[in-house]
Design an enzyme around this catalytic site. Structure first.
Site, short mmCIF file in Angstrom:
data_model
loop_
_atom_site.label_atom_id
_atom_site.label_comp_id
_atom_site.label_asym_id
_atom_site.label_seq_id
_atom_site.Cartn_x
_atom_site.Cartn_y
_atom_site.Cartn_z
N ASP A 60 0.86 -1.17 0.00
CA ASP A 60 0.00 0.00 0.00
C ASP A 60 0.90 1.23 0.00
O ASP A 60 1.63 1.48 0.95
CB ASP A 60 -0.85 -0.05 1.28
CG ASP A 60 -2.10 0.80 1.20
OD1 ASP A 60 -2.05 1.85 0.54
OD2 ASP A 60 -3.11 0.41 1.81
N ASP A 81 -2.74 4.95 -2.43
CA ASP A 81 -3.64 5.72 -1.57
C ASP A 81 -4.03 7.06 -2.21
O ASP A 81 -3.16 7.76 -2.75
CB ASP A 81 -2.89 5.98 -0.24
CG ASP A 81 -3.79 6.46 0.86
OD1 ASP A 81 -4.73 5.74 1.22
OD2 ASP A 81 -3.55 7.57 1.39
N GLU A 125 -6.67 4.19 -5.33
CA GLU A 125 -7.81 4.61 -4.51
C GLU A 125 -8.19 6.02 -4.93
O GLU A 125 -7.35 6.92 -4.91
CB GLU A 125 -7.45 4.59 -3.03
CG GLU A 125 -8.69 4.78 -2.17
CD GLU A 125 -8.41 5.43 -0.83
OE1 GLU A 125 -9.24 5.28 0.07
OE2 GLU A 125 -7.37 6.10 -0.67
N HIS A 151 -10.63 -1.05 5.40
CA HIS A 151 -10.30 -0.56 6.75
C HIS A 151 -10.89 0.81 7.06
O HIS A 151 -10.71 1.31 8.16
CB HIS A 151 -8.79 -0.54 6.90
CG HIS A 151 -8.16 0.43 5.94
ND1 HIS A 151 -8.14 0.21 4.57
CD2 HIS A 151 -7.58 1.64 6.12
CE1 HIS A 151 -7.57 1.24 3.98
NE2 HIS A 151 -7.22 2.12 4.89
N ASP A 152 -11.51 1.46 6.08
CA ASP A 152 -12.13 2.77 6.31
C ASP A 152 -13.65 2.69 6.42
O ASP A 152 -14.31 3.71 6.62
CB ASP A 152 -11.83 3.73 5.15
CG ASP A 152 -10.36 4.06 5.02
OD1 ASP A 152 -9.64 4.02 6.04
OD2 ASP A 152 -9.93 4.36 3.89
O1 TEU Z 1 -8.46 7.03 2.68
C1 TEU Z 1 -8.90 8.01 1.78
C2 TEU Z 1 -10.09 8.75 2.10
O2 TEU Z 1 -10.53 9.52 1.28
C3 TEU Z 1 -10.68 8.69 3.45
O3 TEU Z 1 -10.96 10.00 3.82
C4 TEU Z 1 -11.94 7.93 3.48
O4 TEU Z 1 -12.85 8.46 2.57
C5 TEU Z 1 -12.46 8.07 4.86
O5 TEU Z 1 -11.63 7.28 5.68
C6 TEU Z 1 -13.85 7.59 5.00
O6 TEU Z 1 -14.34 8.13 6.20
C7 TEU Z 1 -7.13 6.67 2.60
C8 TEU Z 1 -6.83 5.53 3.53
O7 TEU Z 1 -7.53 4.39 3.11
C9 TEU Z 1 -7.17 5.95 4.93
O8 TEU Z 1 -7.04 4.91 5.85
C10 TEU Z 1 -6.24 7.10 5.28
O9 TEU Z 1 -6.58 7.60 6.54
C11 TEU Z 1 -6.29 8.22 4.25
O10 TEU Z 1 -6.27 7.75 2.90
C12 TEU Z 1 -5.10 9.11 4.41
O11 TEU Z 1 -3.94 8.46 3.99
#
Ligand code: TEU
Ligand code: CA
Length: 527
Positions: A93, A188, A236, A310-311
């Protein structure tokens, strides 16, 4: 790549091999057989690089080293070799939109080093941009009398991709890991890397999907993985649209293999705002599926299929409630059919295959996630905790439930975050015993898709568009045609009126037929 299945691992919460309460690389290595046996081709490990862990590794301080909490580079080598032996590939990642402010480059910039200030986005005056984690996107540095940009937390400073030296450094990092044996990359928020030279006030579209991103991606590919067909890349994309996504992921454009977009998991937002307790909009979900699948299928572009990561909160806790255990199983299986029979590369987040539900948090101190704290601290509404119970990312970041031993087999020590309080019916051990479990079905579904070329390469078409309960689509290839019908609701539906004919080749429940879909029933018919 449309036939590939990727298993996403959140290492902190997957398996702890040394009883410090934190999952690690050796823990992953010990579970590779389980993953392979399910039918997966790749594992994607979220960041394990050196990091202060303010955002659980999405704040990288050194892209070349493994954070000691996860193990060593030797452990990683061992993981990769063990995976290779069973024909499983390892994806990393890459967080290239920003670095941790503890990264050397940023530390040099803070000391006044011009070269490294130009690695980041420093300005005399801020714009009105908001951080995605609440508050301003700019932080003032008194010593420099300048502001630096951070679209995420203030400890995550945005890189200046317009600087060719920065791009070279990033290519070098990718090549380092390719040489090490890494076979794929998840990038990311990669559609946010194109910032204008002159930044303007406005909203997130000032820095989202800027045309220059395509140029950066093409260049990155040319300088790194261009000549290796086995490398899987997925970008992403935050707040993207179909038009841009097709450009990122079309086969002949040489940018990325596939992309994550998030519209389908935001159908319970209110006016694009996450922190609400909204019910999901089924009609909107159907429209999103149909618009994206149709466009991608017509343009020969590859979508990434996913329900959770994970989000997100746990899939089993979303899209209507199931009132009995049996209906819960039906729902899990229906949702899996609904997603993974689409066209695209499939991604499954650890625990989704077990049917894990959200964790219960009783107090703000039980959370660990920076986005959660930033929301909580920037707001005063009384229902903050309740909203976090539904929307916090920590819901899915609690440890895997392997068995019924101490900490569900995750760790002999005290886990870094509280345990998931789901019942023992959801452990892997239980899933393995129960022929009817979510896990058995996921395994079956993966094999089903891999054995049916129509579901991999076939065209996509929706039908029953106006039906308020059923999401339905057809997949066709040459003279093969299949229909998929999914009942998103906890009530049986009479489907006699559709006059369906053919053989049911996959069902999530023995009570389904050509005349009736059970509670959360789903079927595939070979026409
Ligand atoms: O997430 C990208 C992102 O846009 C996040 O704001 C997501 O929409 C949010 O978590 C939903 O509430 C990526 C990663 O997957 C995340 O874990 C990181 O915190 C973020 O980028 C910053 O690197
Ligand atoms: Ca550990």
């Amino acid at each position: 790549m449309k036939d590939k299945f990727v298993y996403q691992i959140y290492p902190k919460s997957f398996m702890d091999s040394n009883a410090d309460g934190i999952g690690d690389l050796n823990g992953i290595t010990s579970k590779l057989d389980y993953i392979k046996n399910m039918g997966f081709d790749y594992i994607w490990i979220t960041p394990v690089f050196t990091s202060p862990q303010n955002d659980n590794g999405y704040d990288i301080a050194n892209y070349y080293d493994i954070d000691p909490m996860f193990g060593t580079k030797d452990d990683l080598k061992n993981l990769i070799l063990s995976a290779e032996k069973i024909d499983l590939k390892v994806m990393f990642d890459m967080v290239f939109n920003h670095t941790s402010i503890e990264h050397n480059w940023f530390q040099e910039a803070l000391k006044g080093n011009q070269k490294y200030q130009d690695y980041y986005i420093f300005r005399d005056q801020p714009t009105n941009w908001k951080s995605k984690f609440s508050g301003s996107a700019w932080t003032y540095v008194e010593d420099l009398d300048k502001y630096y940009l951070h679209i995420f937390d203030e400890t995550q400073a945005d890189l200046n991709w317009r600087n060719p030296e920065v791009r070279k450094e990033l290519h070098k990092i990718i090549n380092h890991w390719l040489d090490f044996g890494i076979k794929g990359f998840r990038f990311d928020v990669i559609n946010l890397i194109g910032k204008d030279i002159e930044l303007q006030d406005g909203n997130k579209f000032q820095y989202t999907d800027k045309p220059i991103v395509h140029q950066f991606l093409k260049e990155m590919r040319q300088n790194t993985f261009a000549n290796d067909e086995t490398i899987l890349t997925v970008g992403e994309m935050a707040s993207t649209n179909i038009e841009n996504s097709l450009l990122y992921a079309s086969k002949n454009r040489d940018e990325l293999d596939t992309i994550f977009s998030f519209h389908h998991v935001k159908v319970d937002y209110e006016n694009h705002y996450k922190w609400t307790k909204n019910f999901f909009d089924f009609k909107e979900l159907k429209n999103i599926f149909s618009d994206w699948q149709t466009a991608f299928s017509n343009e020969n572009a590859n979508m990434a299929l996913f329900w959770s990561n994970h989000d997100q909160t746990r899939l089993a806790s979303r899209f209507n409630k199931a009132s009995t255990f049996n209906n819960q199983l039906n729902k899990n299986k229906m949702l899996a059919m609904s997603m993974y029979l689409h066209q695209g590369t499939s991604f499954i987040f650890q625990g989704e295959e077990l049917g894990l539900k959200n964790t219960t948090f009783h107090h703000i101190d039980e959370f660990k996630d920076i986005e959660t704290f930033n929301y909580y601290n920037n707001h005063t509404n009384d229902d903050r905790l309740e909203i976090l119970g539904q929307k916090s990312r920590d819901n899915c970041r609690t440890p895997m439930l392997w068995n019924n031993e101490k900490n569900y087999g995750f760790s002999d020590g005290r886990p870094w975050i509280k345990n998931n309080d789901n019942s023992r019916d959801f452990t892997l051990e239980h899933n393995l015993i129960d022929q009817n479990s979510t896990l058995s079905f996921y395994k079956h579904l993966i094999a089903f898709k891999k054995n049916n070329l129509t579901f991999i390469d076939g065209s996509y078409e929706t039908y029953l568009n106006d039906d308020p309960h059923i999401y339905a689509f057809k997949r066709k290839l040459d003279n093969q045609e299949y229909s998929v019908l999914c009942n998103y609701f906890e009530k049986p539906l009479n489907i006699e009126e559709f006059g369906l004919r053919g053989d049911i080749v996959l069902t999530n429940n023995q009570n389904n037929s050509l005349h009736k879909l059970d509670n959360f029933g789903a079927i595939v018919i070979k026409n």
